[in-house]
Design a protein around this motif. Structure first.
Motif, PDB file in Angstrom:
ATOM      1  N   THR A  17      -3.005  -1.955  -5.581  1.00  9.09           N
ATOM      2  CA  THR A  17      -3.332  -3.270  -5.041  1.00  9.09           C
ATOM      3  C   THR A  17      -4.818  -3.564  -5.179  1.00  9.09           C
ATOM      4  O   THR A  17      -5.645  -2.652  -5.190  1.00  9.09           O
ATOM      5  CB  THR A  17      -2.928  -3.386  -3.553  1.00  9.09           C
ATOM      6  OG1 THR A  17      -3.633  -2.402  -2.812  1.00  9.09           O
ATOM      7  CG2 THR A  17      -1.430  -3.222  -3.369  1.00  9.09           C
ATOM      8  N   LEU A  18      -5.114  -4.841  -5.284  1.00  6.67           N
ATOM      9  CA  LEU A  18      -6.496  -5.295  -5.343  1.00  6.67           C
ATOM     10  C   LEU A  18      -6.598  -6.600  -4.567  1.00  6.67           C
ATOM     11  O   LEU A  18      -5.953  -7.592  -4.932  1.00  6.67           O
ATOM     12  CB  LEU A  18      -6.946  -5.522  -6.793  1.00  6.67           C
ATOM     13  CG  LEU A  18      -8.336  -6.135  -6.985  1.00  6.67           C
ATOM     14  CD1 LEU A  18      -9.429  -5.197  -6.463  1.00  6.67           C
ATOM     15  CD2 LEU A  18      -8.569  -6.462  -8.457  1.00  6.67           C
ATOM     16  N   GLN A  19      -7.372  -6.578  -3.495  1.00  3.92           N
ATOM     17  CA  GLN A  19      -7.651  -7.806  -2.762  1.00  3.92           C
ATOM     18  C   GLN A  19      -8.836  -8.461  -3.450  1.00  3.92           C
ATOM     19  O   GLN A  19      -9.905  -7.858  -3.582  1.00  3.92           O
ATOM     20  CB  GLN A  19      -7.981  -7.527  -1.299  1.00  3.92           C
ATOM     21  CG  GLN A  19      -8.268  -8.804  -0.537  1.00  3.92           C
ATOM     22  CD  GLN A  19      -8.813  -8.560   0.859  1.00  3.92           C
ATOM     23  OE1 GLN A  19      -9.019  -7.428   1.265  1.00  3.92           O
ATOM     24  NE2 GLN A  19      -9.073  -9.636   1.571  1.00  3.92           N
ATOM     25  N   ALA A  20      -8.640  -9.695  -3.920  1.00  6.36           N
ATOM     26  CA  ALA A  20      -9.700 -10.361  -4.668  1.00  6.36           C
ATOM     27  C   ALA A  20      -9.536 -11.870  -4.585  1.00  6.36           C
ATOM     28  O   ALA A  20      -8.418 -12.385  -4.528  1.00  6.36           O
ATOM     29  CB  ALA A  20      -9.661  -9.923  -6.133  1.00  6.36           C
ATOM     30  N   ASP A  21     -10.672 -12.555  -4.611  1.00  4.66           N
ATOM     31  CA  ASP A  21     -10.695 -14.010  -4.660  1.00  4.66           C
ATOM     32  C   ASP A  21     -10.623 -14.423  -6.122  1.00  4.66           C
ATOM     33  O   ASP A  21     -11.566 -14.219  -6.881  1.00  4.66           O
ATOM     34  CB  ASP A  21     -11.973 -14.532  -4.011  1.00  4.66           C
ATOM     35  CG  ASP A  21     -12.074 -16.050  -4.026  1.00  4.66           C
ATOM     36  OD1 ASP A  21     -11.130 -16.724  -4.508  1.00  4.66           O
ATOM     37  OD2 ASP A  21     -13.103 -16.565  -3.558  1.00  4.66           O
ATOM     38  N   LEU A  22      -9.506 -15.001  -6.517  1.00  3.19           N
ATOM     39  CA  LEU A  22      -9.297 -15.392  -7.909  1.00  3.19           C
ATOM     40  C   LEU A  22      -9.939 -16.740  -8.236  1.00  3.19           C
ATOM     41  O   LEU A  22      -9.929 -17.157  -9.384  1.00  3.19           O
ATOM     42  CB  LEU A  22      -7.796 -15.458  -8.200  1.00  3.19           C
ATOM     43  CG  LEU A  22      -7.056 -14.146  -8.005  1.00  3.19           C
ATOM     44  CD1 LEU A  22      -5.551 -14.354  -8.108  1.00  3.19           C
ATOM     45  CD2 LEU A  22      -7.534 -13.110  -8.999  1.00  3.19           C
ATOM     46  N   TYR A  29       0.833  -1.200   0.000  1.00  2.00           N
ATOM     47  CA  TYR A  29       0.000   0.000   0.000  1.00  2.00           C
ATOM     48  C   TYR A  29       0.868   1.250   0.000  1.00  2.00           C
ATOM     49  O   TYR A  29       1.782   1.395   0.801  1.00  2.00           O
ATOM     50  CB  TYR A  29      -0.933   0.047   1.213  1.00  2.00           C
ATOM     51  CG  TYR A  29      -1.986  -1.041   1.248  1.00  2.00           C
ATOM     52  CD1 TYR A  29      -2.599  -1.498   0.089  1.00  2.00           C
ATOM     53  CD2 TYR A  29      -2.357  -1.619   2.448  1.00  2.00           C
ATOM     54  CE1 TYR A  29      -3.547  -2.498   0.126  1.00  2.00           C
ATOM     55  CE2 TYR A  29      -3.316  -2.623   2.493  1.00  2.00           C
ATOM     56  CZ  TYR A  29      -3.904  -3.061   1.316  1.00  2.00           C
ATOM     57  OH  TYR A  29      -4.849  -4.056   1.365  1.00  2.00           O
ATOM     58  N   GLY A  30       0.568   2.145  -0.928  1.00  2.00           N
ATOM     59  CA  GLY A  30       1.256   3.425  -0.963  1.00  2.00           C
ATOM     60  C   GLY A  30       2.596   3.417  -1.669  1.00  2.00           C
ATOM     61  O   GLY A  30       3.213   4.474  -1.810  1.00  2.00           O
ATOM     62  N   LEU A  31       3.063   2.258  -2.124  1.00  2.00           N
ATOM     63  CA  LEU A  31       4.331   2.244  -2.846  1.00  2.00           C
ATOM     64  C   LEU A  31       4.130   2.829  -4.244  1.00  2.00           C
ATOM     65  O   LEU A  31       3.159   2.486  -4.932  1.00  2.00           O
ATOM     66  CB  LEU A  31       4.897   0.826  -2.941  1.00  2.00           C
ATOM     67  CG  LEU A  31       5.349   0.188  -1.631  1.00  2.00           C
ATOM     68  CD1 LEU A  31       5.876  -1.226  -1.875  1.00  2.00           C
ATOM     69  CD2 LEU A  31       6.411   1.031  -0.945  1.00  2.00           C
TER      70      LEU A  31
END
Length: 179
Positions: free
Chosen positions: A73-78, A66-68
């Motif tokens: 970023t995406l939190q996701a169930d693939l 985060y913040g780089l």
């Protein structure tokens, strides 16, 4: 726990296979780091000037990204019923240490024409070295090569077999370009 994940990302270097094939990505190409974990490849890609979408289901693993600069970023169930990346396209895709065959066609559809896929994961025989050990998560000999060939893609490089780093394992890797 997040601090230990960030430390792991600094300790575990990028895969030599991935690092050795990044030159096939166009300069500044937008890249997807799928199932990125703590983001060792996302960090490398961003440091080379590639805007990166880092996707993983583990929010704690993503927290260190985060913040780089250059990393979204995406939190996701693939592996769920809904494909969280539907309709998106990338000039490059990196996948390491992850295999979910039911979504392989969806993964290939994410690569824009002319884009490059760099994929490396475990294969049959890895049972002797630890996890993953289930056939569900292990490639068959030549499987990645066959999948990109069936899609009509140009194979740039392919390798399979034993590796000692970062830990002993049986792995398979392909670098391929979508026409």
């Amino acid at each position: 726990m997040t601090d230990s994940l960030n430390e792991m990302a600094r300790i575990i270097p990028p895969s030599p296979w991935v690092a050795g094939h990044l030159g096939y990505f166009a300069p500044g190409a937008r890249v997807l780091d799928l199932a990125c974990g703590s983001g060792r490849h996302s960090r490398l890609l961003a440091s080379l000037g590639h805007p990166v979408l880092a996707v993983d289901r583990d929010a704690e693993a993503l927290a260190g990204l985060y913040g780089l600069p250059g990393i979204e970023t995406l939190q996701a169930d693939l592996e769920g019923d809904e494909w969280p990346l539907a309709g998106r396209q990338f000039a490059g895709i990196v996948v390491t240490n992850y295999l979910w065959r039911p979504r392989f066609a969806d993964l290939l559809a994410l690569l824009a024409p002319g884009g490059v896929l760099i994929y490396e994961t475990f294969m049959v025989g890895n049972e002797a070295y630890g996890k993953p050990s289930s056939a569900k998560f292990l490639l068959q000999p030549g499987e990645l090569r066959e999948r990109v060939a069936v899609a009509g893609w140009r194979e740039i490089a392919f390798d399979e077999g034993y590796t000692a780093t970062p830990k002993p394992a049986m792995r398979q890797a392909v670098c391929a370009q979508r026409p």
